[in-house]
Design an enzyme around this catalytic site. Structure first.
Site, PDB file in Angstrom:
ATOM      1  N   GLY A 129       8.409   3.938  -0.024  1.00  0.00           N
ATOM      2  CA  GLY A 129       9.073   5.030   0.234  1.00  0.00           C
ATOM      3  C   GLY A 129      10.808   4.867  -0.221  1.00  0.00           C
ATOM      4  N   THR A 130      11.773   5.890   0.216  1.00  0.00           N
ATOM      5  CA  THR A 130      13.236   5.343   0.178  1.00  0.00           C
ATOM      6  C   THR A 130      13.658   4.480   0.965  1.00  0.00           C
ATOM      7  OG1 THR A 130      13.291   7.842  -0.722  1.00  0.00           O
ATOM      8  CG2 THR A 130      15.493   6.721   0.001  1.00  0.00           C
ATOM      9  N   PHE A 131      13.272   4.396   2.281  1.00  0.00           N
ATOM     10  CA  PHE A 131      13.835   3.645   3.167  1.00  0.00           C
ATOM     11  C   PHE A 131      12.910   2.586   3.646  1.00  0.00           C
ATOM     12  CE2 PHE A 131      15.585   7.955   4.040  1.00  0.00           C
ATOM     13  CZ  PHE A 131      17.029   7.635   3.641  1.00  0.00           C
ATOM     14  N   SER A 132      11.610   2.141   3.108  1.00  0.00           N
ATOM     15  CA  SER A 132      10.712   1.436   3.617  1.00  0.00           C
ATOM     16  C   SER A 132       9.577   1.040   2.443  1.00  0.00           C
ATOM     17  CB  SER A 132      10.068   1.774   4.719  1.00  0.00           C
ATOM     18  OG  SER A 132       9.414   2.762   4.807  1.00  0.00           O
TER      19      SER A 132
ATOM     20  N   ASP B 273       9.177  15.661   7.934  1.00  0.00           N
ATOM     21  CA  ASP B 273       8.554  15.227   6.339  1.00  0.00           C
ATOM     22  C   ASP B 273       7.128  15.279   6.605  1.00  0.00           C
ATOM     23  OD1 ASP B 273       8.735  14.322   3.800  1.00  0.00           O
ATOM     24  OD2 ASP B 273       9.061  12.203   4.433  1.00  0.00           O
TER      25      ASP B 273
ATOM     26  N   LYS C 207       5.112  -2.068   8.118  1.00  0.00           N
ATOM     27  CA  LYS C 207       6.232  -1.441   7.484  1.00  0.00           C
ATOM     28  C   LYS C 207       7.805  -2.048   7.657  1.00  0.00           C
ATOM     29  CE  LYS C 207       8.570   3.083   7.968  1.00  0.00           C
ATOM     30  NZ  LYS C 207       8.632   4.518   8.371  1.00  0.00           N
TER      31      LYS C 207
ATOM     32  N   ILE D 201       0.764  -1.202  -0.064  1.00  0.00           N
ATOM     33  CA  ILE D 201       0.035  -0.105  -0.084  1.00  0.00           C
ATOM     34  C   ILE D 201       0.860   1.417  -0.222  1.00  0.00           C
ATOM     35  CG2 ILE D 201      -1.950  -0.975   1.044  1.00  0.00           C
ATOM     36  CD1 ILE D 201      -0.882   0.099   3.464  1.00  0.00           C
ATOM     37  N   GLY D 202       2.050   1.227  -0.056  1.00  0.00           N
ATOM     38  CA  GLY D 202       2.969   2.282  -0.024  1.00  0.00           C
ATOM     39  C   GLY D 202       4.456   1.902   0.048  1.00  0.00           C
TER      40      GLY D 202
END
Length: 509
Positions: free
Chosen positions: A70-73, A184, A97, A67-68
């Site tokens: 990012g850069t780190f996860s 952020d 996550k 569902i998502g």
């Protein structure tokens, strides 16, 4: 014969489809289907690989889909295995996550500590469980259904926007009370369930400790160091500087920064903007210009849109750079080292401006210098230069910008009738445009002042005054999250309904 007739029927059907939908649409649909299938296969492979690396996760949860990311996860949707027989509406859903294996242990520990200490109330997400096997780490957190900000940003009315901004600032006030900067803040990190009016501030991967919390023991007050020895290694921030990825929030270096020459940056636009980085003098003032004992001589590039050799030879300033482009305040763009929770307040102002103008993203610059040029267009060059000077920096532009009126801009972008400052049909003395098209700011009044009972573009005038307070370029005078909650736009229990038939061109902006 029947076989030939069947082929003819198939060919005729394809010809009819081509005429009806067009060949391009058919090819586009096929490409989209293939792309969706390949994406689904990749997600299934990632979920399978995650469950193999972390068998305990597979025993407790059913991982459904991603569902998502990012850069780190990467974030997945999951539910309890023991609830597998329950209907979908009765299941308890979780956001799983998965942190990338290359993430620094100090950063992971700091994020987990933030979730444990602050999460679970005031619209701040908490953590239910943390699982680890070797370098595979997952956080199990609550999940609420939500949509993308771009899908409803143009549909929010005054009351919904008031509740949204109030919840965001309540979450920021709670986070800031722990001496933590989120760093952020953006709509994708503030989940909003429109049906149930639920909110969650998420993703503390870039959070930074501003000051030690009073209740913490001395050993836990500072973020854990990255290296146990005194040898300085290259930080993640330096490694990702060229790629433009998110920067780490924790300063994990132990040695002195390596000096690197600063190069002049020029934005490709009708105007040029360059930021000359100087080490702040005592009290945050600009370096002394006069020669004398203890005074730094005035450089050759003072007042020019360039950087001289003396300034280029200075060590590049180091400051926290975490965050998302378009939401970074001036102090981050100017690399001011003593950053505060005002960083998050500025980002909330950008969110409010996006909602008022129904435009997301509000700022679209791809680099810091272009971002400064956008701020100069919106706020004006003089306020931006004054804020930079208070931080010990200097912003030089090739042209002077007076700034735009956010009220007029919102009325123009939303297609409503703007309130004019002069007679209809006359031209503005500054931009030479008709008053109906003029976006110039009224310099005789402050942007954070408002008229009670006046509405612009479907929102009360106080909403625009709040946006001006949140978007103050000077972090020292920028309103705090706690003070913003006392603003008239947010303090009232409910926003009054707009007038049925507002009379345009009657009240000045």
């Amino acid at each position: 014969m029947s076989r030939i007739r069947g082929i003819e029927v198939k060919v005729q059907k394809e010809v009819l489809q081509t005429r009806k939908y067009g060949l391009n649409e058919i090819l586009k649909k096929k490409n989209e289907d293939q792309s969706t299938n390949s994406k689904d296969d990749a997600e299934k492979h990632q979920i399978k690989e995650l469950l193999q690396k972390l068998p305990r996760l597979d025993k407790i949860f059913d991982v459904h889909r991603k569902i998502g990311e990012g850069t780190f996860s990467s974030v997945y949707l999951g539910s309890l295995r023991q609830h597998a027989s329950l209907p979908e509406t009765e299941k308890r859903w979780f956001a799983i996550k998965h942190l990338v294996p290359t993430a620094h242990p100090a950063r992971i520990e700091h994020e987990l500590r933030c979730l444990q200490d602050m999460g679970g109330k005031d619209h701040v997400i908490g953590v239910e469980l943390c699982l680890r096997n070797l370098d595979t780490i997952v956080f199990i957190m609550p999940y609420i259904p939500h949509k993308k900000f771009s899908e409803y940003v143009g549909e929010m009315d005054a009351e919904e926007l008031r509740q949204y901004m109030r919840a965001l600032l309540i979450a920021l006030r709670h986070v800031h009370s722990f001496g933590v900067i989120h760093r952020d803040v953006k709509p994708s990190n503030f989940l909003y369930d429109r049906e149930n009016r639920r909110y969650l501030l998420v993703d503390f991967g870039l959070a930074q400790r501003l000051c030690p919390a009073p209740e913490e023991p001395p050993a836990e007050r500072a973020p854990p160091p990255a290296h146990s020895n005194g040898v300085r290694k290259r930080t993640r921030e330096e490694e990702e500087l060229a790629s433009g990825a998110k920067r780490m929030a924790l300063d994990l270096s132990t040695g002195r920064p390596v000096a690197s020459p600063a190069t002049p940056a020029v934005v490709a636009s009708p105007r040029r903007v360059s930021a000359v980085m100087r080490e702040p003098a005592a009290g945050g003032a600009s370096p002394p210009a006069a020669h004398g004992a203890g005074a730094r001589p005035r450089c050759a590039c003072a007042g020019a849109a360039a950087v001289c050799a003396a300034c280029s030879a200075r060590p590049a300033p180091r400051a926290p750079r975490a965050g998302t482009q378009g939401f970074r305040p001036p102090e981050v763009l100017l690399k001011y080292p003593q950053q505060t929770t005002a960083v998050d307040v500025w980002a909330s102002g950008v969110v409010l401006a996006s909602a008022l103008t129904a435009r997301y993203p509000f700022f679209r610059a791809g680099d810091d210098v272009a971002a400064l040029a956008e701020l100069a267009d919106l706020l004006g060059t003089q306020p931006l230069q004054q804020a930079a000077e208070s931080l010990g920096r200097r912003v030089v532009t090739s042209s002077v910008r007076r700034g735009l009126c956010l009220r007029k801009l919102a009325a123009r972008l939303r297609g409503t009738t703007s309130i004019s400052t002069g007679s209809r049909g006359s031209a503005c003395m500054r931009c030479r445009l008709p008053q109906e098209q003029c976006l110039c700011r009224d310099e005789t009044k402050k942007a954070d002042e408002f008229v009670e009972g006046r509405w612009v573009a479907g929102f009360p005038d106080s909403a625009f005054a709040l946006a001006a307070s949140l978007l103050d370029p000077n972090p020292r005078s920028r309103v705090s999250a706690a003070a913003a909650l006392l603003h008239p736009f947010l303090a009232s229990p409910s926003a009054p309904a707009p007038p049925a038939a507002p009379a345009p061109h009657t009240a000045p902006l």
